[in-house]
Design an enzyme around this catalytic site. Sequence first.
Site, PDB file in Angstrom:
ATOM      1  N   SER A 197       0.973  -0.123   1.456  1.00  0.00           N
ATOM      2  CA  SER A 197       2.188  -0.631   0.876  1.00  0.00           C
ATOM      3  C   SER A 197       3.076   0.319   2.236  1.00  0.00           C
ATOM      4  CB  SER A 197       2.115   0.791  -0.314  1.00  0.00           C
ATOM      5  OG  SER A 197       3.143   0.837  -0.952  1.00  0.00           O
ATOM      6  N   ASP A 439       2.114  -8.385  -8.032  1.00  0.00           N
ATOM      7  CA  ASP A 439       2.932  -7.268  -7.167  1.00  0.00           C
ATOM      8  C   ASP A 439       4.416  -7.526  -7.046  1.00  0.00           C
ATOM      9  OD1 ASP A 439       3.541  -4.969  -5.529  1.00  0.00           O
ATOM     10  OD2 ASP A 439       2.915  -5.619  -4.455  1.00  0.00           O
ATOM     11  N   HIS A 464      -0.258  -4.497  -7.048  1.00  0.00           N
ATOM     12  CA  HIS A 464       0.108  -3.858  -5.718  1.00  0.00           C
ATOM     13  C   HIS A 464      -1.591  -2.733  -4.595  1.00  0.00           C
ATOM     14  CE1 HIS A 464       2.778  -2.398  -3.196  1.00  0.00           C
ATOM     15  NE2 HIS A 464       2.839  -0.840  -2.898  1.00  0.00           N
TER      16      HIS A 464
END
Length: 507
Positions: A197, A439, A464
């Site tokens: 991320s 995602d 994710h």
Amino acid sequence: MARATIIQPLWLPCLLLLFFATAAVSIPPRRKIPVLSVHAADPKAKNSATNNVPPAVLSEEYQVFYYNQTLDHFNLQPQSYATFPQRYVVSFKHWRGANASAPILVYMGAESTLTVSGTGGFFPDTAARFDALQVYIEHRFYGESVPFVKQEQALENATLRGYFNSAQALEDYAEIIMYIKKVLSAEKSPVIVVGGSYGGMLAAWFRLKYPHVALGALASSAPILYFDSIIPPEGYFTVMTKDFKETSENCYKIINESWSEIDRVAAAKDGLSILSKKFKTCQPLNSTGDLKEYLVDLYSTAAQYDKPLHRIDMVCKGIDSAPKGADILEKIFAGVVSYYGNASCYIHHDQESFFSAETMRGWSWQVCSDLVISMGIDDNATMFQPDPWNLTAFVDYCNYRYGVPPRPHWITTYFGGYDIKEVLRRFGSNIIFSNGLYDPYSSGGVLEDISDSILAVKTREGSHCMDISVPRKDDPEWLVLQRNIEMEIISGWLLKYYQDLLEEDAS
């Protein structure tokens, strides 16, 4: 490198993604950005704010150290040379040592306190495979790595929080990595950086900015193109809509119709009171924005972290199996109950406490300074009401909140992003961009190979940061394959490095 106390190891959470919300009329409106976090809690679990972290195992395998970090790497004024202790954690368990030039795996901490798992997982499993040293570095201004004062005090100090940005964080990581290599006489040990991320963005940018420090990078679910309007602002919501529509056409239609129904009910006499009762809110709704924000957050989390719990199914099964004769909003509420389970009430005004206070405080500043994610809903092609990206309004809010405007072009100027294929094909190498196409943040990721060493590894069903999450016995074949592909790519980088090293030693 003096040994410090042993901390209680936990699995590393990787960030968060939900920020801006509606505010009072006198205050410039803020926009809620889905939080960039590797994991999300089980919605039905108790104490969900912390249940995304597995039980800790006290282990001497993980050793805690503190590095005297420079406050300001990019200024020569006297105050810039001040230092603060920055925390990092090391595991020597699998390392074959400096004499073997064994590799070093570095985990890029992000917008939360650094936590490390002693129970296994992707990172230690990878270290075992490559006989590697494990290093986990905490991001400045989080956890125990806040300069001089508590984080809340630091963020109230306009001068001090000015040292809180991604460029300073990357230089922190470079200093610590180079220090560790020097202390361990491991100058020839290759470094692979890993992050998910926001941490994935840091990993990719680190390889580009510090190729002399890191041999390669694994950037999981890193939306590095979600800046400066490189991609359409509604990309996140377009993917989310597709996810729900593929799961259930009826569910998608009900959600799509619910927004105008909320507005219709709210416009009636005692409308907010009616909505509060329909959704069993813990406190009376102050506006329709409270309810809409809550629902958007629910759908975002369900889509972003769909696997392995099949969160979208949870929502849609509730909507699709609502009692016969139920109206649109009763069906939506059935989806809420299906997702969260039975509760005495729903929708707390302090719902942001789902994430830690330090994460929300830090992330609030980061997205109002250099990490300006240009997200909005500019058309009617999604299951949400239009809510266009408005840079002027965003700047007004950040200026109101912090007294300084954000820098919306900083990321693309300092790290790049525009024409990324043409640019990185010329000088970049050794980066894996991994994504799961379920995602919504994959819309801002690199989804195609750029060269023979800057590679996109994607899965149609993935969520994710799923590839760097703790492996499970019931992991689907496509996820196991994705991880194996990543390991083979990294293995190739290391093999080439050691071949070159042998040739240098022989010459």
